[in-house]
Design a protein around this motif. Sequence first.
Motif, mmCIF file in Angstrom:
data_model
loop_
_atom_site.group_PDB
_atom_site.id
_atom_site.type_symbol
_atom_site.label_atom_id
_atom_site.label_comp_id
_atom_site.label_asym_id
_atom_site.label_seq_id
_atom_site.Cartn_x
_atom_site.Cartn_y
_atom_site.Cartn_z
ATOM 1 N N UNK A 1 3.882 -3.842 -63.966
ATOM 2 C CA UNK A 1 2.553 -3.290 -64.276
ATOM 3 C C UNK A 1 2.666 -1.796 -64.578
ATOM 4 N N UNK A 2 3.487 -1.117 -63.767
ATOM 5 C CA UNK A 2 3.658 0.333 -63.949
ATOM 6 C C UNK A 2 4.545 0.646 -65.152
ATOM 7 N N UNK A 3 5.175 -0.388 -65.710
ATOM 8 C CA UNK A 3 6.045 -0.153 -66.857
ATOM 9 C C UNK A 3 7.369 0.494 -66.478
ATOM 10 N N UNK A 4 7.764 0.384 -65.196
ATOM 11 C CA UNK A 4 9.043 0.987 -64.802
ATOM 12 C C UNK A 4 10.161 -0.062 -64.754
ATOM 13 N N UNK B 1 4.863 7.623 -63.157
ATOM 14 C CA UNK B 1 4.556 6.184 -63.156
ATOM 15 C C UNK B 1 3.142 5.925 -63.664
ATOM 16 N N UNK C 1 -1.419 9.281 -74.947
ATOM 17 C CA UNK C 1 -1.766 9.396 -73.526
ATOM 18 C C UNK C 1 -1.167 10.676 -72.938
ATOM 19 N N UNK D 1 -0.641 12.819 -69.210
ATOM 20 C CA UNK D 1 -0.735 12.953 -67.753
ATOM 21 C C UNK D 1 -0.481 14.428 -67.442
ATOM 22 N N UNK E 1 12.381 4.853 -69.933
ATOM 23 C CA UNK E 1 11.493 5.688 -70.748
ATOM 24 C C UNK E 1 12.243 6.945 -71.163
ATOM 25 N N UNK F 1 1.727 3.488 -57.620
ATOM 26 C CA UNK F 1 3.060 4.055 -57.350
ATOM 27 C C UNK F 1 3.373 4.138 -55.856
ATOM 28 N N UNK G 1 1.759 7.726 -65.876
ATOM 29 C CA UNK G 1 1.902 7.882 -67.326
ATOM 30 C C UNK G 1 2.481 6.609 -67.949
ATOM 31 N N UNK G 2 3.519 6.064 -67.327
ATOM 32 C CA UNK G 2 4.129 4.868 -67.931
ATOM 33 C C UNK G 2 3.180 3.673 -67.835
ATOM 34 N N UNK G 3 2.368 3.626 -66.768
ATOM 35 C CA UNK G 3 1.333 2.585 -66.701
ATOM 36 C C UNK G 3 0.419 2.682 -67.918
ATOM 37 N N UNK G 4 0.011 3.907 -68.209
ATOM 38 C CA UNK G 4 -0.950 4.085 -69.309
ATOM 39 C C UNK G 4 -0.299 3.797 -70.663
ATOM 40 N N UNK G 5 1.001 4.101 -70.789
ATOM 41 C CA UNK G 5 1.712 3.733 -72.023
ATOM 42 C C UNK G 5 1.715 2.212 -72.181
ATOM 43 N N UNK H 1 13.113 7.142 -65.885
ATOM 44 C CA UNK H 1 12.678 8.207 -66.795
ATOM 45 C C UNK H 1 13.899 9.072 -67.135
#
Lengths: 212, 212
Positions: A77-80, B198, A187, A189, A84, A15, B200-204, A108
């Motif tokens: 990679x971070x899924x952003x 971020x 998961x 956090x 979400x 991040x 958290x979203x990585x881990x998702x 988010x």
Amino acid sequence: MGDREISKAVIKRLPRYYRYLGEILNNGVERISSGELSGKMQVTASQIRQDLNNFGGFGQQGYGYNVKFLYDEIGKILGVNRDHPMIIVGGGNFGHTLAKYDFKKSGFVTKAIFDVRPEMIGEYVGGIPVYMMSELESYLKKETVEIAVLTVPKNKVKEVADRLVKYGIKAFWNFAHLDLDVPDDVVVENVHLIDSLMQLSYRISDYEKKAE
Amino acid sequence: MGDREISKAVIKRLPRYYRYLGEILNNGVERISSGELSGKMQVTASQIRQDLNNFGGFGQQGYGYNVKFLYDEIGKILGVNRDHPMIIVGGGNFGHTLAKYDFKKSGFVTKAIFDVRPEMIGEYVGGIPVYMMSELESYLKKETVEIAVLTVPKNKVKEVADRLVKYGIKAFWNFAHLDLDVPDDVVVENVHLIDSLMQLSYRISDYEKKAE
């Protein structure tokens, strides 16, 4: 990406890379070397190269990184690179503050707040509607929610988390000062503020000892 | 304790040990084995023994740990055996919420809030007085403050942190989404909420990939 486990330390740095690259991109910079990135980030250039190699590199010897490309790839990679949807469970002080926080620009998106206090029925906090906990199950049946933000009192966390897991929530952002006991496919956090303060006081004490 | 560097991972686990031991102590438990502690904490028994050995052990083979002694010793290591006076700089949403949070029971005592908005003069938030930023220097000359909690907007952080360092603050708890550039003898603990989301979203995303 393969099946290799990426270390937690690397994931923690991603991040920050993303943030710095976003700033550089905003300033119109198109290419950057690991050396320049290192100067800005207080991480060594070799650490940066090693971190990014975990994900296939992206760089070219003597040419540096393409900032936009690297930013987008780390974002993926971070899924952003997608939204979400979140709900905040617990509409007290902390829930209010998080509802007003601008997480939306990072993808988010808080869709609803859940609370138990009848006086909050029909309220909006930072433009987000408040629902009663009794409506949780029916809400989750019709709406897509990925992340549940937990800001309920410590003695309610277990019960609330169990219900949310039962209703299909797979990701928790937990502000309650308690470790959640959830199934392996969920998961979590944690943001444990007191733990963070204790790490700070450890470092204060440690620094004073070394200075003696 | 020696001069050995304790790893960040160990320091991160210490507040959790402290928390669990506090709960066990409250339940009247006098002794606990690393095996029992392990079951509660989801950390292996050998990890626990190894972690505590960093600080001289405290345990006795086949006898377990004296809970009260271990709790007190970890408290000393974490520096929570004494009070830490704090000020909150930035009286917005987040500053308000932190002012109302019960950090006091862990020894983190908020003495004052500083803001720039004249309409906040003379106000109290959670029983804590609000002062103006213009009063910061004179306040710090007469009051003992160890930790400055930064909840100012991102574009003000640098200026505010520089002033606080100049007035002698050696420890920051930073909620602004920006890494501080401070002298080597100043410690900083960051709570970067977007970075946490971020992760958290990585881990998702990572979980979804593995499940494919």
